[in-house]
Design a protein around this motif. Sequence first.
Motif, PDB file in Angstrom:
ATOM      1  N   LEU A  96      89.954  79.473  72.980  1.00 19.60           N
ATOM      2  CA  LEU A  96      88.630  79.656  73.586  1.00 19.60           C
ATOM      3  C   LEU A  96      87.953  78.320  73.865  1.00 19.60           C
ATOM      4  O   LEU A  96      87.323  78.153  74.910  1.00 19.60           O
ATOM      5  N   LEU A  97      88.095  77.378  72.953  1.00 16.36           N
ATOM      6  CA  LEU A  97      87.529  76.053  73.168  1.00 16.36           C
ATOM      7  C   LEU A  97      88.171  75.398  74.391  1.00 16.36           C
ATOM      8  O   LEU A  97      87.472  74.856  75.264  1.00 16.36           O
ATOM      9  N   GLY A 155      88.361  83.695  79.222  1.00 17.46           N
ATOM     10  CA  GLY A 155      87.708  83.155  78.031  1.00 17.46           C
ATOM     11  C   GLY A 155      86.809  81.971  78.285  1.00 17.46           C
ATOM     12  O   GLY A 155      86.217  81.443  77.341  1.00 17.46           O
ATOM     13  N   GLY A 156      86.674  81.536  79.516  1.00 19.25           N
ATOM     14  CA  GLY A 156      85.872  80.354  79.811  1.00 19.25           C
ATOM     15  C   GLY A 156      84.475  80.638  80.320  1.00 19.25           C
ATOM     16  O   GLY A 156      83.869  79.792  80.973  1.00 19.25           O
ATOM     17  N   SER A 157      83.949  81.808  80.025  1.00 14.23           N
ATOM     18  CA  SER A 157      82.651  82.188  80.598  1.00 14.23           C
ATOM     19  C   SER A 157      81.496  81.317  80.088  1.00 14.23           C
ATOM     20  O   SER A 157      80.597  80.986  80.854  1.00 14.23           O
ATOM     21  N   ILE A 199      80.248  90.805  77.827  1.00  7.95           N
ATOM     22  CA  ILE A 199      81.401  91.676  77.578  1.00  7.95           C
ATOM     23  C   ILE A 199      82.352  91.011  76.579  1.00  7.95           C
ATOM     24  O   ILE A 199      82.827  91.654  75.633  1.00  7.95           O
ATOM     25  N   GLN A 200      82.593  89.731  76.764  1.00  7.66           N
ATOM     26  CA  GLN A 200      83.498  89.023  75.860  1.00  7.66           C
ATOM     27  C   GLN A 200      82.930  88.929  74.447  1.00  7.66           C
ATOM     28  O   GLN A 200      83.666  89.094  73.473  1.00  7.66           O
ATOM     29  N   ILE A 201      81.645  88.689  74.335  1.00  8.01           N
ATOM     30  CA  ILE A 201      81.019  88.657  73.009  1.00  8.01           C
ATOM     31  C   ILE A 201      81.149  90.027  72.349  1.00  8.01           C
ATOM     32  O   ILE A 201      81.478  90.131  71.160  1.00  8.01           O
TER      33      ILE A 201
END
Length: 92
Positions: free
Chosen positions: A11-12, A48-50, A79-81
């Motif tokens: 994610l980073l 994952g880069g939002s 949504i990802q959270i």
Amino acid sequence: MNIYPWIYFYLLAMNIVAFFLMSNDKARARKRERRIPEKNLFITAWLGGSLGMLLGMQIFRHKTKHRAFTLGIPMILLIQIGLVLYWYYAIK
């Protein structure tokens, strides 16, 4: 084997990539060069880069007048959270 460090690293890395994609696309826009396709920016956000994309939008003032980005990127982030929270509590 604990998978969490790999997820954090992934994610980073994706958020750093997304941030620099926004920076690069803004620089190309200023020079009137060939741009990064919006589809690629959205794919990066979905992968994952939002958060990096959102920060890049604000810091570089890029794509901030495009409704697809001003609504889409925060929606992808929410949504990802939600998925991460669901996944975290489902495993617990």
